[in-house]
Scaffold this active site. Structure first.
Site, PDB file in Angstrom:
ATOM      1  N   ARG A 172      -0.683  -0.613  -9.095  1.00  0.00           N
ATOM      2  CA  ARG A 172      -2.163  -0.358  -8.448  1.00  0.00           C
ATOM      3  C   ARG A 172      -2.458   1.191  -8.662  1.00  0.00           C
ATOM      4  O   ARG A 172      -1.755   1.890  -7.851  1.00  0.00           O
ATOM      5  CB  ARG A 172      -2.333  -1.075  -7.097  1.00  0.00           C
ATOM      6  CG  ARG A 172      -3.670  -0.728  -6.688  1.00  0.00           C
ATOM      7  CD  ARG A 172      -3.730  -0.324  -4.998  1.00  0.00           C
ATOM      8  NE  ARG A 172      -3.711  -1.890  -4.573  1.00  0.00           N
ATOM      9  CZ  ARG A 172      -3.385  -2.186  -3.176  1.00  0.00           C
ATOM     10  NH1 ARG A 172      -3.080  -1.246  -2.561  1.00  0.00           N
ATOM     11  NH2 ARG A 172      -3.302  -3.230  -2.777  1.00  0.00           N
ATOM     12  N   ASP A 214       1.063  -1.189  -0.083  1.00  0.00           N
ATOM     13  CA  ASP A 214      -0.078   0.100   0.048  1.00  0.00           C
ATOM     14  C   ASP A 214       1.021   1.261   0.112  1.00  0.00           C
ATOM     15  O   ASP A 214       2.122   1.220   0.476  1.00  0.00           O
ATOM     16  CB  ASP A 214      -0.685   0.144   1.436  1.00  0.00           C
ATOM     17  CG  ASP A 214      -1.824  -0.961   1.270  1.00  0.00           C
ATOM     18  OD1 ASP A 214      -2.157  -1.461   0.356  1.00  0.00           O
ATOM     19  OD2 ASP A 214      -2.717  -1.117   2.328  1.00  0.00           O
TER      20      ASP A 214
HETATM   21  P1  FDA Z   1     -14.137   8.493  -5.785  1.00  0.00           P
HETATM   22  O1  FDA Z   1     -13.496   9.112  -4.298  1.00  0.00           O
HETATM   23  O2  FDA Z   1     -14.326   9.658  -6.703  1.00  0.00           O
HETATM   24  O3  FDA Z   1     -15.586   7.747  -5.612  1.00  0.00           O
HETATM   25  C1  FDA Z   1     -16.229   7.275  -6.856  1.00  0.00           C
HETATM   26  C2  FDA Z   1     -17.570   6.787  -6.307  1.00  0.00           C
HETATM   27  O4  FDA Z   1     -17.433   5.606  -5.802  1.00  0.00           O
HETATM   28  C3  FDA Z   1     -18.028   7.845  -5.259  1.00  0.00           C
HETATM   29  O5  FDA Z   1     -19.109   8.720  -6.035  1.00  0.00           O
HETATM   30  C4  FDA Z   1     -19.043   6.824  -4.508  1.00  0.00           C
HETATM   31  O6  FDA Z   1     -20.174   6.527  -5.301  1.00  0.00           O
HETATM   32  C5  FDA Z   1     -18.058   5.574  -4.374  1.00  0.00           C
HETATM   33  N1  FDA Z   1     -17.494   5.624  -3.403  1.00  0.00           N
HETATM   34  C6  FDA Z   1     -15.955   5.901  -3.324  1.00  0.00           C
HETATM   35  N2  FDA Z   1     -15.546   5.666  -1.870  1.00  0.00           N
HETATM   36  C7  FDA Z   1     -16.527   5.390  -1.190  1.00  0.00           C
HETATM   37  C8  FDA Z   1     -16.916   5.202   0.279  1.00  0.00           C
HETATM   38  N3  FDA Z   1     -15.842   5.194   1.099  1.00  0.00           N
HETATM   39  N4  FDA Z   1     -18.150   4.671   0.674  1.00  0.00           N
HETATM   40  C9  FDA Z   1     -19.210   4.750  -0.343  1.00  0.00           C
HETATM   41  N5  FDA Z   1     -18.904   5.061  -1.612  1.00  0.00           N
HETATM   42  C10 FDA Z   1     -17.687   5.337  -2.245  1.00  0.00           C
HETATM   43  N6  FDA Z   1      -5.149   4.906  -1.231  1.00  0.00           N
HETATM   44  C11 FDA Z   1      -3.892   5.187  -0.798  1.00  0.00           C
HETATM   45  O7  FDA Z   1      -3.803   6.301  -0.427  1.00  0.00           O
HETATM   46  N7  FDA Z   1      -3.092   4.070  -0.738  1.00  0.00           N
HETATM   47  C12 FDA Z   1      -3.372   2.773  -0.903  1.00  0.00           C
HETATM   48  O8  FDA Z   1      -2.631   1.978  -1.018  1.00  0.00           O
HETATM   49  C13 FDA Z   1      -4.825   2.392  -1.472  1.00  0.00           C
HETATM   50  N8  FDA Z   1      -5.013   1.423  -2.081  1.00  0.00           N
HETATM   51  C14 FDA Z   1      -6.291   1.062  -2.422  1.00  0.00           C
HETATM   52  C15 FDA Z   1      -6.747  -0.283  -2.846  1.00  0.00           C
HETATM   53  C16 FDA Z   1      -8.086  -0.520  -3.621  1.00  0.00           C
HETATM   54  C17 FDA Z   1      -8.191  -1.861  -4.105  1.00  0.00           C
HETATM   55  C18 FDA Z   1      -8.783   0.621  -3.675  1.00  0.00           C
HETATM   56  C19 FDA Z   1     -10.119   0.419  -4.372  1.00  0.00           C
HETATM   57  C20 FDA Z   1      -8.612   1.814  -3.198  1.00  0.00           C
HETATM   58  C21 FDA Z   1      -7.409   1.991  -2.532  1.00  0.00           C
HETATM   59  N9  FDA Z   1      -6.915   3.188  -1.966  1.00  0.00           N
HETATM   60  C22 FDA Z   1      -5.695   3.454  -1.427  1.00  0.00           C
HETATM   61  C23 FDA Z   1      -8.101   4.232  -1.577  1.00  0.00           C
HETATM   62  C24 FDA Z   1      -8.303   5.313  -2.848  1.00  0.00           C
HETATM   63  O9  FDA Z   1      -7.076   6.360  -2.751  1.00  0.00           O
HETATM   64  C25 FDA Z   1      -9.382   6.218  -2.785  1.00  0.00           C
HETATM   65  O10 FDA Z   1      -9.445   6.980  -1.441  1.00  0.00           O
HETATM   66  C26 FDA Z   1     -10.786   5.239  -2.752  1.00  0.00           C
HETATM   67  O11 FDA Z   1     -10.657   4.331  -3.715  1.00  0.00           O
HETATM   68  C27 FDA Z   1     -11.694   6.408  -3.168  1.00  0.00           C
HETATM   69  O12 FDA Z   1     -11.562   6.837  -4.329  1.00  0.00           O
HETATM   70  P2  FDA Z   1     -12.325   6.548  -5.972  1.00  0.00           P
HETATM   71  O13 FDA Z   1     -11.485   6.206  -6.736  1.00  0.00           O
HETATM   72  O14 FDA Z   1     -13.282   5.277  -5.496  1.00  0.00           O
HETATM   73  O15 FDA Z   1     -12.839   7.504  -6.206  1.00  0.00           O
END
Ligand code: FDA
Length: 308
Positions: free
Chosen positions: A182, A132
């Site tokens: 990732r 991570d």
């Molecule tokens: P965004 O925040 O724009 O969300 C898109 C849509 O998804 C939202 O409109 C909502 O509908 C839904 N959604 C997103 N998060 C939600 C929540 N918590 N609850 C409900 N709905 C939600 N970060 C990091 O800094 N270091 C890391 O190593 C990792 N590792 C990691 C692994 C994996 C497999 C994932 C999926 C994510 C991470 N992250 C991470 C977290 C990442 O940086 C980010 O904070 C989250 O994925 C939320 O961002 P989105 O890309 O989903 O987009």
């Protein structure tokens, strides 16, 4: 970045709030939305259930910023056990580790030795370990350990955060060595000098980095994890991959347990490769606060339950 998001991320490091919130039954019930349980068995059972619908797993034992050698040692030996349990279960599951769980804060060499143990066990079994990416203060140290790990095994990948200004440059170097990358947006509280403050800029950075990753993957580069729940980015990068004949085995969609389940299932039904990260463990407070910060509407859901 919205005020609510900033406030929740700031609160994620409050020891007072952690001590009180983790005792609240309502908060504990709300956490259950994002994790199937605190025990490894809960995570393995959830992995088994989702594998039945074509979705594979990444397991992560929650915890960060450990300060004691013994604690870090315990985490390393826990992950060895996790790899054994995954092998015995026959599940297709990776593991994902925060280096501050292995001692990065107080002894980077010890941290590397711990990570090496886990990676060696995974490599011997053809399993896979992700690192991570934590807050920006850790990026250089994390990349150093990742580079050394790549010299040892190709069964290792790293998270790259699209919100960081530096990530485009880091990607140039990673593409030369990384077996797997990732791509995430980034989950920590960072100043504008370090990370794009506007969501639209983060999203555009994500798309640009995603295009570079998929282009490299098509030419035999790293395995790519498009790790987002953002339907628009999933659509745009999916369209790029099919327009540029990127093989479907070159990348996977990665999401978090309990978030956008319908989207996870739809992609899996369409024959895309989807891997869902399942977290477990009792040290969930900062991780849970980052999940609330990602969608501050989650807080209203929690408050409604307090009122109920
Ligand atoms: P965004 O925040 O724009 O969300 C898109 C849509 O998804 C939202 O409109 C909502 O509908 C839904 N959604 C997103 N998060 C939600 C929540 N918590 N609850 C409900 N709905 C939600 N970060 C990091 O800094 N270091 C890391 O190593 C990792 N590792 C990691 C692994 C994996 C497999 C994932 C999926 C994510 C991470 N992250 C991470 C977290 C990442 O940086 C980010 O904070 C989250 O994925 C939320 O961002 P989105 O890309 O989903 O987009």
């Amino acid at each position: 970045m919205s005020l609510a998001r900033r406030a929740l991320l700031a609160l994620s490091t409050s020891a007072w709030l952690r001590d009180h919130a983790t005792k609240s039954r309502i908060v504990r019930r709300s956490v259950a939305r994002f994790m199937p349980g605190e025990r490894l068995d809960d995570a393995l059972e959830a992995a088994r259930q989702q594998q039945a619908s074509g979705i594979t797993a990444i397991l992560t034992h929650l915890g960060e910023n450990l300060a004691q050698r013994e604690e870090a040692e315990e985490v390393a030996s826990h992950y060895l056990d996790v790899l054994d349990r995954i092998a015995a279960s026959g599940l297709d599951a990776h593991v994902s580790i925060k280096l501050t769980q292995l001692g990065l804060d107080f002894d980077p060499e010890l941290c590397f030795r711990h990570f090496q143990l886990v990676l060696d066990r995974a490599s011997a079994r053809n399993q896979f370990v992700w690192i991570d990416m934590e807050s920006s203060a850790y990026v250089d140290r994390t990349l150093d350990i990742f580079r050394r790990a790549c010299g040892r095994s190709s069964r290792v990948g790293i998270a790259l955060q699209a919100y960081l200004h530096r990530s485009a440059g880091d990607l140039d170097q990673l593409l030369a060595i990384a077996p797997a990358i990732r791509l995430v947006k980034g989950a920590y509280l960072e100043p504008p000098s370090i990370a794009f403050p506007k969501k639209s800029d983060v999203d555009e950075s994500y798309y640009r980095l995603g295009v570079r990753l998929l282009t490299a993957a098509a030419a035999g580069g790293p395995l790519v994890h498009i790790a987002t729940h953002d339907p628009r980015l999933i659509e745009r990068l999916g369209a790029f991959a099919s327009d540029h004949a990127v093989s479907s085995s070159a990348y996977e969609y990665a999401m978090l347990y309990g978030i956008q389940r319908h989207l996870q299932q739809r992609l899996a039904r369409e024959g895309r490769r989807v891997r869902v990260l399942i977290a477990y463990g009792d040290n969930w407070f900062p991780w849970y606060m980052r999940r609330l910060a990602e969608r501050p509407a989650n807080v209203w859901f929690l408050l409604k339950n307090f009122g109920a």
